[in-house]
Write a protein that holds these residues in place. Structure first.
Motif, PDB file in Angstrom:
ATOM      1  N   CYS A  43      -8.190 -29.647-103.284  1.00  0.00           N
ATOM      2  CA  CYS A  43      -6.946 -29.351-102.563  1.00  0.00           C
ATOM      3  C   CYS A  43      -7.170 -28.258-101.521  1.00  0.00           C
ATOM      4  CB  CYS A  43      -5.849 -28.922-103.527  1.00  0.00           C
ATOM      5  SG  CYS A  43      -5.129 -30.266-104.468  1.00  0.00           S
ATOM      6  N   MET A  44      -7.890 -27.230-101.920  1.00  0.00           N
ATOM      7  CA  MET A  44      -8.132 -26.118-100.993  1.00  0.00           C
ATOM      8  C   MET A  44      -8.973 -26.562 -99.807  1.00  0.00           C
ATOM      9  SD  MET A  44      -8.640 -22.950-103.660  1.00  0.00           S
ATOM     10  CE  MET A  44      -9.211 -21.835-102.407  1.00  0.00           C
ATOM     11  N   VAL A  45      -9.977 -27.399-100.050  1.00  0.00           N
ATOM     12  CA  VAL A  45     -10.815 -27.897 -98.956  1.00  0.00           C
ATOM     13  C   VAL A  45      -9.972 -28.731 -97.996  1.00  0.00           C
ATOM     14  CG1 VAL A  45     -12.705 -29.492 -98.400  1.00  0.00           C
ATOM     15  CG2 VAL A  45     -12.998 -27.794-100.203  1.00  0.00           C
ATOM     16  N   GLY A  46      -9.173 -29.647 -98.528  1.00  0.00           N
ATOM     17  CA  GLY A  46      -8.337 -30.488 -97.676  1.00  0.00           C
ATOM     18  C   GLY A  46      -7.332 -29.691 -96.870  1.00  0.00           C
ATOM     19  N   ILE A  47      -6.671 -28.745 -97.518  1.00  0.00           N
ATOM     20  CA  ILE A  47      -5.673 -27.923 -96.832  1.00  0.00           C
ATOM     21  C   ILE A  47      -6.343 -27.071 -95.754  1.00  0.00           C
ATOM     22  CG2 ILE A  47      -4.071 -25.993 -97.168  1.00  0.00           C
ATOM     23  CD1 ILE A  47      -3.543 -27.271 -99.981  1.00  0.00           C
ATOM     24  N   SER A  48      -7.506 -26.519 -96.078  1.00  0.00           N
ATOM     25  CA  SER A  48      -8.230 -25.690 -95.096  1.00  0.00           C
ATOM     26  C   SER A  48      -8.670 -26.508 -93.893  1.00  0.00           C
ATOM     27  CB  SER A  48      -9.450 -25.040 -95.751  1.00  0.00           C
ATOM     28  OG  SER A  48      -9.065 -24.218 -96.812  1.00  0.00           O
ATOM     29  N   LEU A  49      -9.201 -27.703 -94.135  1.00  0.00           N
ATOM     30  CA  LEU A  49      -9.639 -28.548 -93.022  1.00  0.00           C
ATOM     31  C   LEU A  49      -8.477 -28.918 -92.105  1.00  0.00           C
ATOM     32  CD1 LEU A  49     -12.188 -30.944 -94.772  1.00  0.00           C
ATOM     33  CD2 LEU A  49     -12.679 -29.143 -93.106  1.00  0.00           C
ATOM     34  N   VAL A  50      -7.348 -29.269 -92.692  1.00  0.00           N
ATOM     35  CA  VAL A  50      -6.188 -29.637 -91.883  1.00  0.00           C
ATOM     36  C   VAL A  50      -5.684 -28.430 -91.095  1.00  0.00           C
ATOM     37  CG1 VAL A  50      -3.761 -30.328 -92.015  1.00  0.00           C
ATOM     38  CG2 VAL A  50      -5.477 -31.582 -93.285  1.00  0.00           C
ATOM     39  N   GLY A  51      -5.621 -27.280 -91.746  1.00  0.00           N
ATOM     40  CA  GLY A  51      -5.143 -26.073 -91.065  1.00  0.00           C
ATOM     41  C   GLY A  51      -6.037 -25.657 -89.918  1.00  0.00           C
ATOM     42  N   VAL A  52      -7.342 -25.638 -90.166  1.00  0.00           N
ATOM     43  CA  VAL A  52      -8.282 -25.241 -89.113  1.00  0.00           C
ATOM     44  C   VAL A  52      -8.261 -26.251 -87.971  1.00  0.00           C
ATOM     45  CG1 VAL A  52     -10.752 -24.954 -88.599  1.00  0.00           C
ATOM     46  CG2 VAL A  52      -9.762 -23.872 -90.613  1.00  0.00           C
ATOM     47  N   SER A  53      -8.224 -27.540 -88.297  1.00  0.00           N
ATOM     48  CA  SER A  53      -8.205 -28.549 -87.229  1.00  0.00           C
ATOM     49  C   SER A  53      -6.941 -28.434 -86.385  1.00  0.00           C
ATOM     50  CB  SER A  53      -8.327 -29.956 -87.814  1.00  0.00           C
ATOM     51  OG  SER A  53      -7.157 -30.311 -88.503  1.00  0.00           O
ATOM     52  N   ARG A  54      -5.832 -28.078 -87.005  1.00  0.00           N
ATOM     53  CA  ARG A  54      -4.580 -27.944 -86.261  1.00  0.00           C
ATOM     54  C   ARG A  54      -4.642 -26.773 -85.297  1.00  0.00           C
ATOM     55  NH1 ARG A  54      -2.006 -30.118 -83.412  1.00  0.00           N
ATOM     56  NH2 ARG A  54      -0.580 -28.685 -82.474  1.00  0.00           N
ATOM     57  N   VAL A  55      -5.183 -25.651 -85.769  1.00  0.00           N
ATOM     58  CA  VAL A  55      -5.274 -24.477 -84.901  1.00  0.00           C
ATOM     59  C   VAL A  55      -6.262 -24.742 -83.774  1.00  0.00           C
ATOM     60  CG1 VAL A  55      -5.981 -22.057 -84.807  1.00  0.00           C
ATOM     61  CG2 VAL A  55      -4.546 -22.850 -86.677  1.00  0.00           C
ATOM     62  N   LEU A  56      -7.418 -25.346 -84.087  1.00  0.00           N
ATOM     63  CA  LEU A  56      -8.416 -25.635 -83.053  1.00  0.00           C
ATOM     64  C   LEU A  56      -7.928 -26.698 -82.085  1.00  0.00           C
ATOM     65  CD1 LEU A  56     -11.715 -25.576 -85.128  1.00  0.00           C
ATOM     66  CD2 LEU A  56     -10.781 -23.794 -83.635  1.00  0.00           C
TER      67      LEU A  56
END
Length: 171
Positions: free
Chosen positions: A104-117
């Protein structure tokens, strides 16, 4: 008497067979439900307040991110429920729980970082961007603010449950 009753034995249970499963209207009217006292009503206001705050934070956060990001970030409730269960309820997690929380943490982190980038690019984030909508999704600072509000709403929502959701889910 065994489990199998003969027809001759059935007339012995005549009285119990005549009792209705549900009380009739006269009995229901005589039994009035207990009134909720003021203390119980005020105690009910505590989780209600947490839930109201969580819903408000979630909806304000939704103004700054796309709906797809919003839905993925709602999965953070699993992470916070596990954290609260270990911290406050002193419940140990097994390796499957840790694995699920890590995924869950990996998925949430990937989505969050991709959104900001994605907000730093020319197009403002692609098809799932609001593209100049009320939240101005092309701005990475606003996207980060929206994600922070959504994550904060998940912490508040787990607090409203009082750890019960984490307790049930982690047994």
């Amino acid at each position: 008497r065994g489990l199998n009753k003969s027809q001759g034995d059935q007339h012995d249970d005549h009285d119990s067979a005549q009792e209705p499963l549900l009380p009739d209207n006269q009995q229901q009217q005589q039994q009035k439900p207990d009134k909720m006292n003021l203390k119980e009503a005020l105690l009910l206001c505590i989780p209600t307040g947490f839930d109201l705050a969580a819903t408000t934070l979630m909806n304000v956060g939704l103004l700054y991110v796309a709906a797809s990001v919003f839905q993925i970030l709602r999965g953070a409730e699993v992470v916070f429920a596990a954290l609260f269960a270990v911290t406050f309820l002193k419940r140990p997690l097994n390796r499957w729980h840790y694995g699920g929380v890590a995924l869950c943490m990996v998925g949430i982190s990937l989505v969050g970082v991709s959104r900001v980038l994605a907000g730093k690019g020319e197009g403002g984030g692609g098809a799932d961007s609001l593209q100049g909508g009320p939240g101005g999704a092309a701005d990475p600072k606003k996207a980060a603010l929206g994600m922070a509000l959504i994550l904060l709403s998940q912490v508040t929502g787990v607090s409203a449950i009082g750890g019960r959701g984490g307790e049930r889910g982690l047994q």
